[in-house]
Design a protein around this motif. Structure first.
Motif, mmCIF file in Angstrom:
data_model
loop_
_atom_site.group_PDB
_atom_site.id
_atom_site.type_symbol
_atom_site.label_atom_id
_atom_site.label_comp_id
_atom_site.label_asym_id
_atom_site.label_seq_id
_atom_site.Cartn_x
_atom_site.Cartn_y
_atom_site.Cartn_z
ATOM 1 N N ALA A 1 0.579 -1.071 0.136
ATOM 2 C CA ALA A 1 -0.142 -0.192 -0.025
ATOM 3 C C ALA A 1 0.762 1.331 -0.226
ATOM 4 N N SER A 2 1.943 1.143 0.675
ATOM 5 C CA SER A 2 2.959 2.473 0.842
ATOM 6 C C SER A 2 3.496 2.671 -0.653
ATOM 7 N N VAL A 3 3.871 1.630 -1.280
ATOM 8 C CA VAL A 3 4.443 1.890 -2.482
ATOM 9 C C VAL A 3 3.514 2.155 -3.481
ATOM 10 N N LEU A 4 2.329 1.868 -3.559
ATOM 11 C CA LEU A 4 1.251 2.188 -4.413
ATOM 12 C C LEU A 4 1.037 3.646 -4.081
ATOM 13 N N ILE A 5 0.658 3.871 -2.853
ATOM 14 C CA ILE A 5 0.404 5.516 -2.794
ATOM 15 C C ILE A 5 1.377 6.326 -3.215
ATOM 16 N N PHE A 6 2.627 5.934 -2.729
ATOM 17 C CA PHE A 6 3.777 6.911 -3.092
ATOM 18 C C PHE A 6 4.001 7.003 -4.597
ATOM 19 N N THR A 7 3.674 5.981 -5.213
ATOM 20 C CA THR A 7 3.772 5.856 -6.668
ATOM 21 C C THR A 7 2.638 6.900 -7.367
ATOM 22 N N LEU A 8 1.514 6.659 -6.949
ATOM 23 C CA LEU A 8 0.305 7.444 -7.315
ATOM 24 C C LEU A 8 0.606 8.844 -7.187
ATOM 25 N N ILE A 9 1.002 9.331 -5.955
ATOM 26 C CA ILE A 9 1.350 10.662 -5.729
ATOM 27 C C ILE A 9 2.416 11.300 -6.486
ATOM 28 N N ARG A 10 3.411 10.468 -6.779
ATOM 29 C CA ARG A 10 4.494 10.975 -7.585
ATOM 30 C C ARG A 10 3.731 11.245 -9.120
ATOM 31 N N MET A 11 2.854 10.619 -9.567
ATOM 32 C CA MET A 11 2.464 10.288 -10.950
ATOM 33 C C MET A 11 1.541 11.717 -11.124
ATOM 34 N N LEU A 12 1.008 12.414 -9.785
ATOM 35 C CA LEU A 12 0.163 13.492 -10.351
ATOM 36 C C LEU A 12 0.853 14.600 -11.144
ATOM 37 N N PRO A 13 0.278 15.158 -12.114
ATOM 38 C CA PRO A 13 0.745 15.997 -12.961
ATOM 39 C C PRO A 13 1.149 17.161 -12.189
ATOM 40 N N GLY A 14 2.280 18.340 -12.717
ATOM 41 C CA GLY A 14 2.609 19.471 -11.897
ATOM 42 C C GLY A 14 3.805 19.123 -11.000
ATOM 43 N N ASP A 15 4.570 20.314 -10.647
ATOM 44 C CA ASP A 15 5.616 20.377 -9.938
ATOM 45 C C ASP A 15 5.018 20.820 -8.590
#
Length: 319
Positions: free
Chosen positions: A21-35
């Motif tokens: 779950a931590s890996v999935l959440i971390f990955t999805l947050i990093r995939m959000l558009p923008g800086d």
């Protein structure tokens, strides 16, 4: 011995689930558009300022370094809001005092409503009462929780004036009467939707027990349906119900997060919405992880409780 093996197996499964779950959440947050740095500083910042903030946030580091830093800050309580600069622990302290009582209160109300209704729906399945209860649960499954909240606010707060439409007292739990009164309508909002789901599961579980051979034997010996169920069927019917109760306890927490925004309650739901809107990603990431962890831990506890009340599960583990 077998009980310990089951507990260890559940613990290992929980740890693996938390890691995934931590890996999935971390990955999805990093995939959000923008800086994140650009969104935090706004328009008109220089490249030097952006680079400095990226270094402070650690977003210029390799992904696995960022992941390790996030977990370290999460466990040590060092996560800080990008917007308010307040530690996450400070943001959570007074908000949990709203979300947790709201969630537990809604769960208690849902159990009080759904258990007798679910049993009655099964025992009186061919009567108008049983049909009416089943119809209620069908309607409840189709209604979103926020819509129920809006209707209850309109009827009981704005029209009748029986309850406040939120407005949690600034004094908090120093005035417990006002605090409980402010959470009553939101708790019923969550409980109504939860009850619709739980009634169907309880009804199905009781019906399965009523159709068993040992129940028919008990009836043939002169026991009424209620006597046979209470003496012989209640424990077996409770096993699958425990599972749905554990799931719905987690659902009550997630429901509280949604309903808080309908009733303008300053709990975790409002914090999550504000953090998402302002792109305060460290807070969003940690809140989602904490909510996920609570749900996974509750599911692990449910598995343990089921094994303790159902000897058949322990026998399966021993094979």
């Amino acid at each position: 011995m077998h009980g310990w093996k089951g507990a260890v197996r559940t613990l290992v499964s929980l740890l693996i689930s938390l890691f995934l779950a931590s890996v999935l959440i971390f990955t999805l947050i990093r995939m959000l558009p923008g800086d994140t740095a650009a969104a935090t500083l706004g328009v008109g910042t220089t490249p030097e300022q952006l680079q400095q903030l990226r270094e402070e946030l650690g977003t210029d580091q390799p992904v696995w370094t960022q992941y390790g830093t996030w977990l370290h800050d999460l466990f040590t309580g060092q996560t800080v809001s990008l917007v308010s600069k307040a530690p996450l622990s400070d943001l959570l302290s007074h908000r949990l005092a709203i979300t947790v009582p709201l969630s537990l209160g809604a769960f208690f109300l849902a159990v009080v409503i759904s258990v007798p209704l679910g049993v009655l729906a099964a025992m009186k399945r061919r009567s108008p009462l049983g049909v009416a209860i089943s119809a209620f649960s069908q309607v409840g499954l189709a209604v979103p929780v926020f819509w129920v909240g809006v209707i209850l606010v309109w009827v009981f707060a704005l029209t009748l004036g029986w309850f406040p439409s939120g407005n949690f007292p600034r004094t908090g739990w120093e005035t417990p009467g006002q605090a409980i009164w402010a959470l009553t309508l939101p708790a019923f909002t969550i409980a109504i939707v939860m009850s619709a789901v739980m009634v169907r599961y309880i009804r199905s579980s009781v019906l399965d027990v009523l159709d068993t051979e040992y129940m028919r034997t008990a009836r043939s010996l002169g026991q009424s349906r209620w006597q046979a169920f209470l003496r012989h069927g209640l424990r077996n019917a409770a096993v699958p119900v425990v599972a749905i109760l554990g799931i719905e306890l987690g659902t009550s927490l997630l429901g509280a997060v949604v309903v808080e925004n309908v009733f303008a309650l300053p709990g975790l739901g409002q914090l999550l919405l504000q953090s998402t809107t302002s792109r305060d990603l460290p807070i969003v990431q940690n809140l989602v992880m904490l909510l996920t962890a609570v749900v996974l831990i509750l599911n692990a506890l449910v598995d343990t409780i089921q094994r303790s009340i159902d000897p058949r599960l322990r026998q399966e583990e021993a094979l």
